[in-house]
Write a protein that holds these residues in place. Sequence first.
Motif, PDB file in Angstrom:
ATOM      1  N   UNK A  98     -19.830  28.607  11.199  1.00  0.00           N
ATOM      2  CA  UNK A  98     -19.780  27.188  11.640  1.00  0.00           C
ATOM      3  C   UNK A  98     -21.141  26.560  11.767  1.00  0.00           C
ATOM      4  N   UNK A  99     -22.218  27.114  10.926  1.00  0.00           N
ATOM      5  CA  UNK A  99     -23.755  26.504  11.098  1.00  0.00           C
ATOM      6  C   UNK A  99     -23.670  25.230  10.461  1.00  0.00           C
ATOM      7  N   UNK A 100     -24.782  24.658  10.605  1.00  0.00           N
ATOM      8  CA  UNK A 100     -25.085  23.387  10.167  1.00  0.00           C
ATOM      9  C   UNK A 100     -24.934  23.067   8.557  1.00  0.00           C
ATOM     10  N   UNK A 101     -25.248  24.283   7.892  1.00  0.00           N
ATOM     11  CA  UNK A 101     -25.082  24.238   6.434  1.00  0.00           C
ATOM     12  C   UNK A 101     -23.814  24.130   5.908  1.00  0.00           C
ATOM     13  N   UNK A 102     -22.841  25.114   6.766  1.00  0.00           N
ATOM     14  CA  UNK A 102     -21.344  24.950   6.521  1.00  0.00           C
ATOM     15  C   UNK A 102     -20.882  23.352   6.801  1.00  0.00           C
ATOM     16  N   UNK A 103     -21.128  23.075   8.066  1.00  0.00           N
ATOM     17  CA  UNK A 103     -20.622  21.690   8.255  1.00  0.00           C
ATOM     18  C   UNK A 103     -21.371  20.668   7.185  1.00  0.00           C
ATOM     19  N   UNK A 104     -22.297  20.710   6.858  1.00  0.00           N
ATOM     20  CA  UNK A 104     -22.780  19.786   5.990  1.00  0.00           C
ATOM     21  C   UNK A 104     -22.207  19.866   4.469  1.00  0.00           C
ATOM     22  N   UNK A 105     -21.925  21.134   4.113  1.00  0.00           N
ATOM     23  CA  UNK A 105     -20.925  21.307   3.048  1.00  0.00           C
ATOM     24  C   UNK A 105     -19.564  20.745   3.007  1.00  0.00           C
ATOM     25  N   UNK A 106     -18.853  20.918   4.210  1.00  0.00           N
ATOM     26  CA  UNK A 106     -17.618  20.507   4.451  1.00  0.00           C
ATOM     27  C   UNK A 106     -17.213  19.472   5.051  1.00  0.00           C
ATOM     28  N   UNK A 107     -18.231  18.876   5.726  1.00  0.00           N
ATOM     29  CA  UNK A 107     -17.969  17.621   6.298  1.00  0.00           C
ATOM     30  C   UNK A 107     -18.777  16.456   5.744  1.00  0.00           C
TER      31      UNK A 107
END
Length: 108
Positions: A98-107
């Motif tokens: 749940x890093x910033x990269x995953x958050x950016x991709x999914x949110x």
Amino acid sequence: MTFYGLKTCDTCRKAQKALRGAGHELRVIDVRSDGVSPADLSRFQVEFGDAILNTRSTTWRGLDETERARPVLDLLIDHPTLMKRPVIEINGQLYLGWGKDVQAALLG
């Protein structure tokens, strides 16, 4: 969206709350109580390599050197809580953690 995690994991709870808040419908699979199929674990290992193994977990610290030397997939099958969490699948795409990269991709 399929969400593989642990009910007791703070990161997983934060991720679920954020994803639901963004309007995503989640199918949550608790790796401890629901289990994860060997086929899914194999897919995760192919996608993420050894990064799928959480070597900072309490479970990992409890393993002796002989256990730690076993193949990653065998360890995950025997100890699903060793899987780094969460693993999120949406439209065939896998995300780890749940890093910033995953958050950016999914949110967004």
